[in-house]
Design a protein around this motif. Structure first.
Motif, PDB file in Angstrom:
ATOM      1  N   MET A   1      41.359  48.843  49.202  1.00 19.97           N
ATOM      2  CA  MET A   1      40.394  49.830  49.687  1.00 19.97           C
ATOM      3  C   MET A   1      39.455  50.270  48.579  1.00 19.97           C
ATOM      4  O   MET A   1      38.241  50.419  48.799  1.00 19.97           O
ATOM      5  N   VAL A   2      39.987  50.441  47.362  1.00 17.52           N
ATOM      6  CA  VAL A   2      39.115  50.841  46.254  1.00 17.52           C
ATOM      7  C   VAL A   2      38.114  49.725  45.930  1.00 17.52           C
ATOM      8  O   VAL A   2      36.934  49.986  45.668  1.00 17.52           O
ATOM      9  N   GLY A   3      38.582  48.473  46.009  1.00 17.77           N
ATOM     10  CA  GLY A   3      37.662  47.361  45.784  1.00 17.77           C
ATOM     11  C   GLY A   3      36.561  47.307  46.815  1.00 17.77           C
ATOM     12  O   GLY A   3      35.396  47.063  46.481  1.00 17.77           O
ATOM     13  N   ALA A   4      36.906  47.581  48.086  1.00 15.70           N
ATOM     14  CA  ALA A   4      35.875  47.585  49.131  1.00 15.70           C
ATOM     15  C   ALA A   4      34.881  48.709  48.893  1.00 15.70           C
ATOM     16  O   ALA A   4      33.664  48.523  49.048  1.00 15.70           O
ATOM     17  N   LEU A   5      35.378  49.881  48.474  1.00 22.17           N
ATOM     18  CA  LEU A   5      34.450  50.990  48.222  1.00 22.17           C
ATOM     19  C   LEU A   5      33.549  50.700  47.026  1.00 22.17           C
ATOM     20  O   LEU A   5      32.353  51.021  47.053  1.00 22.17           O
ATOM     21  N   ILE A   6      34.106  50.067  45.977  1.00 17.27           N
ATOM     22  CA  ILE A   6      33.270  49.688  44.827  1.00 17.27           C
ATOM     23  C   ILE A   6      32.208  48.688  45.274  1.00 17.27           C
ATOM     24  O   ILE A   6      31.041  48.785  44.896  1.00 17.27           O
ATOM     25  N   THR A   7      32.628  47.725  46.121  1.00 20.05           N
ATOM     26  CA  THR A   7      31.680  46.726  46.611  1.00 20.05           C
ATOM     27  C   THR A   7      30.517  47.364  47.329  1.00 20.05           C
ATOM     28  O   THR A   7      29.366  46.975  47.156  1.00 20.05           O
ATOM     29  N   VAL A   8      30.805  48.369  48.140  1.00 21.90           N
ATOM     30  CA  VAL A   8      29.743  48.935  48.952  1.00 21.90           C
ATOM     31  C   VAL A   8      28.916  49.952  48.163  1.00 21.90           C
ATOM     32  O   VAL A   8      27.694  49.949  48.221  1.00 21.90           O
ATOM     33  N   LEU A   9      29.567  50.792  47.364  1.00 22.27           N
ATOM     34  CA  LEU A   9      28.869  51.963  46.836  1.00 22.27           C
ATOM     35  C   LEU A   9      28.323  51.803  45.428  1.00 22.27           C
ATOM     36  O   LEU A   9      27.623  52.690  44.961  1.00 22.27           O
TER      37      LEU A   9
ATOM     38  N   TYR B   1      28.451  44.760  39.639  1.00 23.39           N
ATOM     39  CA  TYR B   1      29.644  45.572  39.886  1.00 23.39           C
ATOM     40  C   TYR B   1      30.134  45.383  41.319  1.00 23.39           C
ATOM     41  O   TYR B   1      31.342  45.381  41.588  1.00 23.39           O
ATOM     42  N   ALA B   2      29.181  45.209  42.247  1.00 25.85           N
ATOM     43  CA  ALA B   2      29.581  44.947  43.632  1.00 25.85           C
ATOM     44  C   ALA B   2      30.340  43.638  43.738  1.00 25.85           C
ATOM     45  O   ALA B   2      31.333  43.537  44.464  1.00 25.85           O
ATOM     46  N   LEU B   3      29.911  42.638  42.970  1.00 27.30           N
ATOM     47  CA  LEU B   3      30.619  41.351  42.985  1.00 27.30           C
ATOM     48  C   LEU B   3      32.027  41.490  42.422  1.00 27.30           C
ATOM     49  O   LEU B   3      32.982  40.922  42.961  1.00 27.30           O
ATOM     50  N   ILE B   4      32.158  42.281  41.349  1.00 25.01           N
ATOM     51  CA  ILE B   4      33.493  42.490  40.772  1.00 25.01           C
ATOM     52  C   ILE B   4      34.394  43.235  41.760  1.00 25.01           C
ATOM     53  O   ILE B   4      35.579  42.914  41.924  1.00 25.01           O
ATOM     54  N   GLY B   5      33.817  44.195  42.473  1.00 26.58           N
ATOM     55  CA  GLY B   5      34.591  44.868  43.511  1.00 26.58           C
ATOM     56  C   GLY B   5      35.018  43.929  44.618  1.00 26.58           C
ATOM     57  O   GLY B   5      36.121  44.033  45.153  1.00 26.58           O
ATOM     58  N   LEU B   6      34.138  42.969  44.953  1.00 24.30           N
ATOM     59  CA  LEU B   6      34.490  41.986  45.991  1.00 24.30           C
ATOM     60  C   LEU B   6      35.665  41.118  45.537  1.00 24.30           C
ATOM     61  O   LEU B   6      36.573  40.830  46.326  1.00 24.30           O
ATOM     62  N   VAL B   7      35.662  40.723  44.257  1.00 22.22           N
ATOM     63  CA  VAL B   7      36.778  39.926  43.732  1.00 22.22           C
ATOM     64  C   VAL B   7      38.080  40.731  43.791  1.00 22.22           C
ATOM     65  O   VAL B   7      39.138  40.209  44.171  1.00 22.22           O
ATOM     66  N   THR B   8      37.986  42.035  43.438  1.00 19.53           N
ATOM     67  CA  THR B   8      39.168  42.902  43.527  1.00 19.53           C
ATOM     68  C   THR B   8      39.703  42.970  44.950  1.00 19.53           C
ATOM     69  O   THR B   8      40.905  42.852  45.196  1.00 19.53           O
ATOM     70  N   THR B   9      38.795  43.112  45.907  1.00 17.95           N
ATOM     71  CA  THR B   9      39.204  43.167  47.318  1.00 17.95           C
ATOM     72  C   THR B   9      39.895  41.879  47.744  1.00 17.95           C
ATOM     73  O   THR B   9      40.900  41.909  48.455  1.00 17.95           O
ATOM     74  N   MET B  10      39.346  40.733  47.285  1.00 17.02           N
ATOM     75  CA  MET B  10      39.947  39.468  47.689  1.00 17.02           C
ATOM     76  C   MET B  10      41.341  39.287  47.102  1.00 17.02           C
ATOM     77  O   MET B  10      42.236  38.767  47.768  1.00 17.02           O
ATOM     78  N   PHE B  11      41.542  39.731  45.855  1.00 19.30           N
ATOM     79  CA  PHE B  11      42.896  39.673  45.295  1.00 19.30           C
ATOM     80  C   PHE B  11      43.847  40.568  46.089  1.00 19.30           C
ATOM     81  O   PHE B  11      44.996  40.180  46.368  1.00 19.30           O
TER      82      PHE B  11
END
Lengths: 169, 107
Positions: free
Chosen positions: A17-25, A31-41
């Motif tokens: 959830m934190v990765g998705a929020l980083i991706t969006v916000l 940084y959005a791409l890094i959040g997307l990688v976090t979400t996928m992991f």
């Protein structure tokens, strides 16, 4: 008192959830791409909890290994010649988008949580890679071939787009 | 002993719904095309999570949901390749990738 697998599950869920929020916000697209990688992991970890280790490995290989690298290439190829804009648009647009997403969240939440899904009490067992391969090549042969055709066409199409942009025939 | 919390369909449905909502939010307010592409990837991840969760909890003795999750991954890869080609094309023509100014087909 929660057991250790539950604590790890909550951590993985929090990570997703934190990765998705980083991706969006986040303001920057990297940084959005890094959040997307976090979400996928995180989602790969959730697949492990759903008794699907093969899908988890494919998630890490395809999404983290291929698609995010492709998006990183797109960012780098489109980025260097102009000042990167801030991702924030006007506050009115952000407020309207936020209201739309909140409304859709509430409506779908009510629909999903009130529906009666047919739970089976059957004992969940680990579906092996052999099962997936048999289903793919036995019952889902036509979608499998169509997916391979789609990927070939998309690769040829992207190469053709790049060549047309350079003016080569 | 009570059933553990990860043995519940609704918590995975909630996660998929959360990913879908984040994707809708990003798709609506991002300025650049690559931001919109990343949001679409979030939505596809939520869809794959829903497929695997339904396969695990409603029919745990076959593998159709897992197979369709693999198909979703293939579609996402094809879409990312096409979108990268389009982004490069748009950048070479307009020198930026903001979605607001790309409106020749609309006029």
């Amino acid at each position: 008192m929660m057991s250790l697998p539950e604590i790890i599950f909550l951590l993985v869920m929090f990570l997703t959830m934190v990765g998705a929020l980083i991706t969006v916000l986040s303001g920057s697209i990297i940084y959005a791409l890094i959040g997307l990688v976090t979400t996928m992991f995180g989602i790969a970890g959730l697949y492990l909890y759903l008794n699907a280790p093969f899908i988890a490995m494919m998630q890490i290989l395809i999404y983290v290994g291929a698609i995010s690298i492709l998006i990183a290439f797109a960012i780098m190829l489109a980025g260097p010649h102009y000042k990167r804009p801030k991702e924030w648009t006007t506050p009115v647009k952000f407020a309207v988008s936020f209201i739309v997403s909140i409304i859709s969240f509430i409506v779908l939440f009510r629909v999903v949580m009130n529906a009666q899904w047919m739970h089976t009490k059957a004992k969940a067992f680990c579906i092996t890679t052999e099962n997936i391969g048999r289903v793919l090549f036995d019952k889902l042969m036509l979608p499998f071939e169509l997916i391979s055709l789609l990927i070939v066409v998309s690769i040829i199409g992207s190469i053709m787009l790049a060549l047309i942009a350079k003016g080569e025939k | 002993m009570a059933t553990p919390i990860y043995n519940n369909l609704y918590i995975f449905l909630f996660l998929g719904l959360f990913l879908l909502t984040c994707g809708i939010l990003g798709l609506l307010y991002r300025r650049t095309i690559i931001g919109m592409l990343i949001s679409i990837e979030l939505i596809m991840n939520g869809a794959g999570l829903n497929f695997v969760a339904f396969n695990r909890f409603t029919s745990p003795d076959n593998a159709f949901g897992l197979s369709f999750t693999l198909f979703i991954m293939g579609i996402a890869a094809a879409e990312a390749a096409i979108a990268m080609g389009i982004v490069i094309l748009i950048f070479r023509r307009y020198r930026h990738i903001e979605g607001r100014d790309i409106k020749e087909m609309k006029d």
